[in-house]
Design a protein around this motif. Structure first.
Motif, mmCIF file in Angstrom:
data_model
loop_
_atom_site.group_PDB
_atom_site.id
_atom_site.type_symbol
_atom_site.label_atom_id
_atom_site.label_comp_id
_atom_site.label_asym_id
_atom_site.label_seq_id
_atom_site.Cartn_x
_atom_site.Cartn_y
_atom_site.Cartn_z
ATOM 1 N N ALA A 200 10.002 -26.020 50.714
ATOM 2 C CA ALA A 200 9.176 -25.114 51.516
ATOM 3 C C ALA A 200 9.523 -25.145 53.003
ATOM 4 C CB ALA A 200 7.703 -25.465 51.328
ATOM 5 N N THR A 201 10.116 -26.240 53.479
ATOM 6 C CA THR A 201 10.289 -26.399 54.929
ATOM 7 C C THR A 201 11.720 -26.605 55.394
ATOM 8 O OG1 THR A 201 9.909 -28.795 54.770
ATOM 9 C CG2 THR A 201 7.977 -27.393 55.197
ATOM 10 N N HIS A 202 12.612 -26.989 54.517
ATOM 11 C CA HIS A 202 13.980 -27.316 54.919
ATOM 12 C C HIS A 202 14.959 -26.254 54.401
ATOM 13 C CE1 HIS A 202 11.975 -31.094 55.618
ATOM 14 N NE2 HIS A 202 13.078 -31.642 56.105
ATOM 15 N N ASP A 203 14.791 -25.004 54.875
ATOM 16 C CA ASP A 203 15.623 -23.939 54.346
ATOM 17 C C ASP A 203 17.088 -24.042 54.761
ATOM 18 O OD1 ASP A 203 14.115 -23.481 56.627
ATOM 19 O OD2 ASP A 203 14.070 -21.322 56.392
ATOM 20 N N PHE A 204 17.423 -24.989 55.617
ATOM 21 C CA PHE A 204 18.822 -25.220 55.989
ATOM 22 C C PHE A 204 19.550 -26.062 54.943
ATOM 23 C CE2 PHE A 204 16.128 -28.396 57.902
ATOM 24 C CZ PHE A 204 16.776 -29.592 57.656
ATOM 25 N N LEU A 205 18.806 -26.665 54.014
ATOM 26 C CA LEU A 205 19.426 -27.435 52.932
ATOM 27 C C LEU A 205 19.678 -26.529 51.737
ATOM 28 C CD1 LEU A 205 17.237 -30.682 52.963
ATOM 29 C CD2 LEU A 205 19.516 -30.369 53.959
ATOM 30 N N ASN A 206 20.851 -26.668 51.133
ATOM 31 C CA ASN A 206 21.114 -25.903 49.917
ATOM 32 C C ASN A 206 20.755 -26.764 48.700
ATOM 33 O OD1 ASN A 206 23.393 -27.536 49.171
ATOM 34 N ND2 ASN A 206 24.683 -26.343 50.559
ATOM 35 N N ASP B 147 22.581 -28.175 46.460
ATOM 36 C CA ASP B 147 23.388 -29.396 46.339
ATOM 37 C C ASP B 147 22.879 -30.494 47.263
ATOM 38 O OD1 ASP B 147 25.033 -28.328 44.386
ATOM 39 O OD2 ASP B 147 26.598 -27.725 45.812
ATOM 40 N N ASP B 148 22.509 -30.117 48.505
ATOM 41 C CA ASP B 148 21.973 -31.103 49.451
ATOM 42 C C ASP B 148 20.715 -31.760 48.888
ATOM 43 O OD1 ASP B 148 23.916 -30.490 51.465
ATOM 44 O OD2 ASP B 148 22.662 -28.828 52.177
ATOM 45 N N ILE B 149 19.817 -30.928 48.372
ATOM 46 C CA ILE B 149 18.559 -31.444 47.821
ATOM 47 C C ILE B 149 18.832 -32.318 46.601
ATOM 48 C CG2 ILE B 149 16.366 -30.798 46.739
ATOM 49 C CD1 ILE B 149 16.412 -28.283 48.578
ATOM 50 N N ALA B 150 19.746 -31.876 45.749
ATOM 51 C CA ALA B 150 20.090 -32.656 44.554
ATOM 52 C C ALA B 150 20.683 -34.013 44.920
ATOM 53 C CB ALA B 150 21.063 -31.872 43.681
ATOM 54 N N GLN B 151 21.436 -34.078 46.007
ATOM 55 C CA GLN B 151 22.002 -35.351 46.456
ATOM 56 C C GLN B 151 20.939 -36.252 47.080
ATOM 57 O OE1 GLN B 151 25.356 -34.621 49.020
ATOM 58 N NE2 GLN B 151 26.490 -33.540 47.440
ATOM 59 N N LEU B 152 19.984 -35.660 47.786
ATOM 60 C CA LEU B 152 18.941 -36.449 48.440
ATOM 61 C C LEU B 152 17.906 -36.998 47.466
ATOM 62 C CD1 LEU B 152 18.286 -34.308 51.631
ATOM 63 C CD2 LEU B 152 19.124 -36.664 51.562
ATOM 64 N N LEU B 153 17.586 -36.240 46.428
ATOM 65 C CA LEU B 153 16.509 -36.623 45.510
ATOM 66 C C LEU B 153 16.662 -38.038 44.953
ATOM 67 C CD1 LEU B 153 14.340 -34.484 43.509
ATOM 68 C CD2 LEU B 153 15.490 -36.219 42.171
ATOM 69 N N ARG C 258 26.089 -36.068 58.048
ATOM 70 C CA ARG C 258 26.136 -34.664 57.619
ATOM 71 C C ARG C 258 25.830 -33.754 58.816
ATOM 72 N NH1 ARG C 258 22.067 -35.266 52.782
ATOM 73 N NH2 ARG C 258 21.009 -36.073 54.587
ATOM 74 N N PRO C 259 26.255 -32.500 58.766
ATOM 75 C CA PRO C 259 26.108 -31.592 59.918
ATOM 76 C C PRO C 259 24.694 -31.041 60.091
ATOM 77 C CG PRO C 259 27.100 -30.412 58.101
ATOM 78 C CD PRO C 259 26.964 -31.864 57.656
ATOM 79 N N PHE C 260 23.722 -31.943 60.137
ATOM 80 C CA PHE C 260 22.331 -31.574 60.357
ATOM 81 C C PHE C 260 21.849 -32.303 61.602
ATOM 82 C CE2 PHE C 260 22.697 -31.552 55.573
ATOM 83 C CZ PHE C 260 22.839 -30.176 55.467
ATOM 84 N N PRO C 261 21.972 -31.671 62.781
ATOM 85 C CA PRO C 261 21.603 -32.341 64.034
ATOM 86 C C PRO C 261 20.159 -32.835 64.020
ATOM 87 C CG PRO C 261 22.696 -30.240 64.465
ATOM 88 C CD PRO C 261 22.427 -30.299 62.993
ATOM 89 N N LEU C 262 19.958 -33.956 64.692
ATOM 90 C CA LEU C 262 18.640 -34.562 64.802
ATOM 91 C C LEU C 262 18.172 -34.542 66.245
ATOM 92 C CD1 LEU C 262 19.062 -37.753 62.591
ATOM 93 C CD2 LEU C 262 17.941 -35.606 61.964
ATOM 94 N N ILE C 263 16.899 -34.286 66.430
ATOM 95 C CA ILE C 263 16.255 -34.433 67.728
ATOM 96 C C ILE C 263 15.472 -35.740 67.666
ATOM 97 C CG2 ILE C 263 14.596 -33.475 69.365
ATOM 98 C CD1 ILE C 263 15.265 -30.707 68.103
#
Length: 147
Positions: A24-30, A32-38, A134-139
């Motif tokens: 619902a909130t991380h629309d920048f993840l595809n 595959d990303d979600i499947a790897q994180l789970l 991974r190419p997901f910048p963090l603040i």
């Protein structure tokens, strides 16, 4: 409604809540990303941090926060309950436990960034990649006025 420490039996519900919240909130993840994180969330992260759950009067888990020291490592809510003050209550609880808090927020998640800013966090730095490179910048954020 109450906040309590996670017990291991909560993990399947928390994993499902995490999965629905991320979608619902991380629309920048595809997918595959979600499947790897789970499996990482399931097998590592939930047990690597101190997790506190927000439970309603019927015993349903509506959100959770994971802390490593004063670092907020995860804060996820049932998407149907966003905007109801649960995230704020979980952060209040974390502050009572740990005092000054810090958090890293995905730059591509402006709603989360705005939520933490409204709570009182300030930007203190930025990383071009996430903790796994991974190419997901963090603040990087810290609670304003915290010692």
């Amino acid at each position: 409604m109450r906040i309590r420490a996670r017990v291991r039996a909560d993990n399947p519900v928390l994993l499902d809540l995490w999965h629905r919240s991320v979608r619902a909130t991380h629309d920048f993840l595809n997918e595959d990303d979600i499947a790897q994180l789970l499996p990482q969330v399931r097998d590592l992260y939930l047990d690597a941090v101190d997790v506190w759950v927000y439970e309603d009067t019927d015993g349903r888990l509506l959100g959770f926060i994971g802390l490593s020291g004063a670092q907020v490592e995860m804060l996820f809510l049932d998407p149907r309950w966003r905007g109801q003050g649960i995230g704020t209550r979980l952060l209040d609880h974390a502050r009572e436990l740990r005092g000054a808090l810090t958090v890293d927020v995905n730059e591509q998640n402006p709603r989360a960034h705005g939520f933490y800013r409204r709570y009182g966090f300030a930007d203190v730095g930025r990383s071009p990649t996430d903790g796994q490179g991974r190419p997901f910048p963090l603040i990087h954020m810290a609670l304003r006025g915290a010692d």
